[in-house]
Write a protein that holds these residues in place. Sequence first.
Motif, PDB file in Angstrom:
ATOM      1  N   CYS A 255      -4.932  -0.041   0.912  1.00  0.00           N
ATOM      2  CA  CYS A 255      -3.808   0.522   1.808  1.00  0.00           C
ATOM      3  C   CYS A 255      -2.466   0.701   0.894  1.00  0.00           C
ATOM      4  CB  CYS A 255      -3.432  -0.840   2.754  1.00  0.00           C
ATOM      5  SG  CYS A 255      -4.539  -1.334   3.957  1.00  0.00           S
ATOM      6  N   ALA A 256      -2.770   0.228  -0.341  1.00  0.00           N
ATOM      7  CA  ALA A 256      -1.268   0.167  -1.177  1.00  0.00           C
ATOM      8  C   ALA A 256      -1.322   1.750  -1.870  1.00  0.00           C
ATOM      9  CB  ALA A 256      -1.455  -0.692  -2.183  1.00  0.00           C
ATOM     10  N   ALA A 257      -0.169   2.453  -1.857  1.00  0.00           N
ATOM     11  CA  ALA A 257      -0.036   3.679  -2.629  1.00  0.00           C
ATOM     12  C   ALA A 257       0.841   3.300  -3.882  1.00  0.00           C
ATOM     13  CB  ALA A 257       0.550   4.570  -1.587  1.00  0.00           C
ATOM     14  N   LEU A 258       1.422   2.490  -3.809  1.00  0.00           N
ATOM     15  CA  LEU A 258       2.165   2.068  -5.063  1.00  0.00           C
ATOM     16  C   LEU A 258       2.506   0.370  -5.194  1.00  0.00           C
ATOM     17  CD1 LEU A 258       4.285   2.877  -7.389  1.00  0.00           C
ATOM     18  CD2 LEU A 258       6.039   2.994  -5.623  1.00  0.00           C
ATOM     19  N   VAL A 259       2.258  -0.181  -6.522  1.00  0.00           N
ATOM     20  CA  VAL A 259       2.736  -1.763  -6.669  1.00  0.00           C
ATOM     21  C   VAL A 259       3.718  -1.825  -7.637  1.00  0.00           C
ATOM     22  CG1 VAL A 259       1.709  -3.650  -7.312  1.00  0.00           C
ATOM     23  CG2 VAL A 259       0.134  -2.270  -5.994  1.00  0.00           C
ATOM     24  N   ILE A 260       4.639  -2.618  -7.236  1.00  0.00           N
ATOM     25  CA  ILE A 260       5.809  -2.642  -8.238  1.00  0.00           C
ATOM     26  C   ILE A 260       5.788  -4.173  -8.293  1.00  0.00           C
ATOM     27  CG2 ILE A 260       8.388  -2.733  -8.420  1.00  0.00           C
ATOM     28  CD1 ILE A 260       8.350  -0.196  -6.590  1.00  0.00           C
TER      29      ILE A 260
ATOM     30  N   LYS B 236      -7.246   2.090  -8.777  1.00  0.00           N
ATOM     31  CA  LYS B 236      -6.554   3.549  -9.072  1.00  0.00           C
ATOM     32  C   LYS B 236      -5.318   3.423  -8.358  1.00  0.00           C
ATOM     33  CE  LYS B 236     -10.737   5.710 -10.735  1.00  0.00           C
ATOM     34  NZ  LYS B 236     -10.625   5.032 -11.803  1.00  0.00           N
ATOM     35  N   VAL B 237      -4.510   2.635  -8.227  1.00  0.00           N
ATOM     36  CA  VAL B 237      -3.058   2.687  -7.623  1.00  0.00           C
ATOM     37  C   VAL B 237      -1.983   2.549  -8.613  1.00  0.00           C
ATOM     38  CG1 VAL B 237      -1.703   0.999  -6.145  1.00  0.00           C
ATOM     39  CG2 VAL B 237      -4.142   0.984  -5.987  1.00  0.00           C
ATOM     40  N   PRO B 238      -1.049   3.336  -8.621  1.00  0.00           N
ATOM     41  CA  PRO B 238       0.087   3.497  -9.607  1.00  0.00           C
ATOM     42  C   PRO B 238       0.695   2.048  -9.568  1.00  0.00           C
ATOM     43  CG  PRO B 238      -0.025   5.312  -8.289  1.00  0.00           C
ATOM     44  CD  PRO B 238      -0.978   4.426  -7.501  1.00  0.00           C
ATOM     45  N   PHE B 239       1.034   1.575 -10.969  1.00  0.00           N
ATOM     46  CA  PHE B 239       1.418   0.294 -11.125  1.00  0.00           C
ATOM     47  C   PHE B 239       2.919   0.659 -11.890  1.00  0.00           C
ATOM     48  CE2 PHE B 239       1.864  -4.175 -12.063  1.00  0.00           C
ATOM     49  CZ  PHE B 239       2.132  -4.390 -13.465  1.00  0.00           C
TER      50      PHE B 239
ATOM     51  N   SER C 194      -0.305 -10.629  -0.274  1.00  0.00           N
ATOM     52  CA  SER C 194      -0.234  -9.640   0.511  1.00  0.00           C
ATOM     53  C   SER C 194      -0.184  -8.414  -0.370  1.00  0.00           C
ATOM     54  CB  SER C 194       1.144  -9.774   1.282  1.00  0.00           C
ATOM     55  OG  SER C 194       1.266 -10.742   2.279  1.00  0.00           O
ATOM     56  N   THR C 195       0.535  -8.368  -1.369  1.00  0.00           N
ATOM     57  CA  THR C 195       0.095  -7.326  -2.205  1.00  0.00           C
ATOM     58  C   THR C 195      -1.175  -7.295  -2.724  1.00  0.00           C
ATOM     59  OG1 THR C 195       2.738  -7.632  -3.010  1.00  0.00           O
ATOM     60  CG2 THR C 195       1.058  -6.252  -4.386  1.00  0.00           C
ATOM     61  N   GLU C 196      -1.835  -8.173  -3.314  1.00  0.00           N
ATOM     62  CA  GLU C 196      -3.172  -8.355  -3.657  1.00  0.00           C
ATOM     63  C   GLU C 196      -4.089  -7.795  -2.559  1.00  0.00           C
ATOM     64  OE1 GLU C 196      -6.560 -11.100  -5.214  1.00  0.00           O
ATOM     65  OE2 GLU C 196      -4.451 -11.950  -5.142  1.00  0.00           O
ATOM     66  N   LYS C 197      -3.885  -8.367  -1.340  1.00  0.00           N
ATOM     67  CA  LYS C 197      -4.703  -7.705  -0.118  1.00  0.00           C
ATOM     68  C   LYS C 197      -4.579  -6.338   0.500  1.00  0.00           C
ATOM     69  CE  LYS C 197      -5.605  -8.546   4.856  1.00  0.00           C
ATOM     70  NZ  LYS C 197      -5.074  -9.472   5.941  1.00  0.00           N
ATOM     71  N   ALA C 198      -3.429  -5.709   0.023  1.00  0.00           N
ATOM     72  CA  ALA C 198      -3.070  -4.136  -0.021  1.00  0.00           C
ATOM     73  C   ALA C 198      -3.758  -3.514  -0.939  1.00  0.00           C
ATOM     74  CB  ALA C 198      -1.549  -3.992   0.264  1.00  0.00           C
ATOM     75  N   VAL C 199      -3.932  -4.081  -2.070  1.00  0.00           N
ATOM     76  CA  VAL C 199      -4.378  -3.167  -3.251  1.00  0.00           C
ATOM     77  C   VAL C 199      -6.078  -3.103  -2.752  1.00  0.00           C
ATOM     78  CG1 VAL C 199      -5.148  -2.959  -5.517  1.00  0.00           C
ATOM     79  CG2 VAL C 199      -2.697  -3.547  -4.802  1.00  0.00           C
TER      80      VAL C 199
ATOM     81  N   CYS D 200       0.854   2.016 -15.106  1.00  0.00           N
ATOM     82  CA  CYS D 200      -0.649   2.650 -15.420  1.00  0.00           C
ATOM     83  C   CYS D 200      -0.824   3.462 -14.236  1.00  0.00           C
ATOM     84  CB  CYS D 200      -1.438   1.652 -15.512  1.00  0.00           C
ATOM     85  SG  CYS D 200      -1.927   0.781 -14.180  1.00  0.00           S
ATOM     86  N   ASP D 201      -1.376   4.938 -14.251  1.00  0.00           N
ATOM     87  CA  ASP D 201      -1.572   5.745 -12.989  1.00  0.00           C
ATOM     88  C   ASP D 201      -2.912   5.527 -12.861  1.00  0.00           C
ATOM     89  OD1 ASP D 201       1.119   6.487 -12.422  1.00  0.00           O
ATOM     90  OD2 ASP D 201       0.925   7.742 -13.906  1.00  0.00           O
ATOM     91  N   GLY D 202      -3.219   5.357 -11.246  1.00  0.00           N
ATOM     92  CA  GLY D 202      -4.582   5.396 -11.132  1.00  0.00           C
ATOM     93  C   GLY D 202      -4.964   6.960 -10.548  1.00  0.00           C
ATOM     94  N   GLU D 203      -3.867   8.012 -10.899  1.00  0.00           N
ATOM     95  CA  GLU D 203      -4.058   8.981 -10.527  1.00  0.00           C
ATOM     96  C   GLU D 203      -3.030   9.973 -11.286  1.00  0.00           C
ATOM     97  OE1 GLU D 203      -0.704   9.384  -7.139  1.00  0.00           O
ATOM     98  OE2 GLU D 203      -2.454   8.320  -6.452  1.00  0.00           O
ATOM     99  N   ASN D 204      -3.406  11.472 -11.296  1.00  0.00           N
ATOM    100  CA  ASN D 204      -2.882  12.464 -12.066  1.00  0.00           C
ATOM    101  C   ASN D 204      -1.339  12.489 -11.657  1.00  0.00           C
ATOM    102  OD1 ASN D 204      -4.646  12.603 -13.971  1.00  0.00           O
ATOM    103  ND2 ASN D 204      -5.503  14.403 -13.028  1.00  0.00           N
ATOM    104  N   GLN D 205      -0.444  12.439 -12.061  1.00  0.00           N
ATOM    105  CA  GLN D 205       1.028  12.503 -11.849  1.00  0.00           C
ATOM    106  C   GLN D 205       1.258  14.019 -11.852  1.00  0.00           C
ATOM    107  OE1 GLN D 205       4.123  10.522 -14.058  1.00  0.00           O
ATOM    108  NE2 GLN D 205       5.265  10.652 -12.292  1.00  0.00           N
ATOM    109  N   ASP D 206       1.931  14.532 -10.507  1.00  0.00           N
ATOM    110  CA  ASP D 206       2.071  15.887 -10.364  1.00  0.00           C
ATOM    111  C   ASP D 206       3.593  16.459 -10.881  1.00  0.00           C
ATOM    112  OD1 ASP D 206       2.564  15.640  -6.779  1.00  0.00           O
ATOM    113  OD2 ASP D 206       3.239  14.479  -8.285  1.00  0.00           O
TER     114      ASP D 206
END
Length: 115
Positions: free
Chosen positions: A34-39, A60-63, A25-30, A108-114
């Motif tokens: 749909c995934a905004a964050l993966v832990i 480019k999903v935060p991990f 399910s996590t892999e599918k979301a990424v 690993c951030d797929g985006e710039n952290q604000d």
Amino acid sequence: MSQNRVLSMIGLAQKAGKTASGEFSTEKAVKTGCAALVIVSTESSDNTKKKFRNMCEYYKVPFYLYGTKAELGAAMGKEFRASLAITDTGLAKAVRKYLPVENDGGRCDGENQDT
């Protein structure tokens, strides 16, 4: 204290129906965007950690590596969880506030952290 907040926020996301848990399910979301964050649990196998780290970097999903399988599972009201994705960007941002900035190179951030 921040560990309790992270786990509490994961529980809140679960109750809101804004999570995907388990490897498939996590892999599918990424992969579906749909995934905004993966832990991923720190207890996960090296293969699982590498798989999700590479996948999150590509999409480019935060991990983050965080917690034990039992802690993540309990936070979600389940038995054990090695991986989970939070699908709501607002909840993901709230969880990221309490996650360690550097945890054993597991971020690993797929985006710039604000922050």
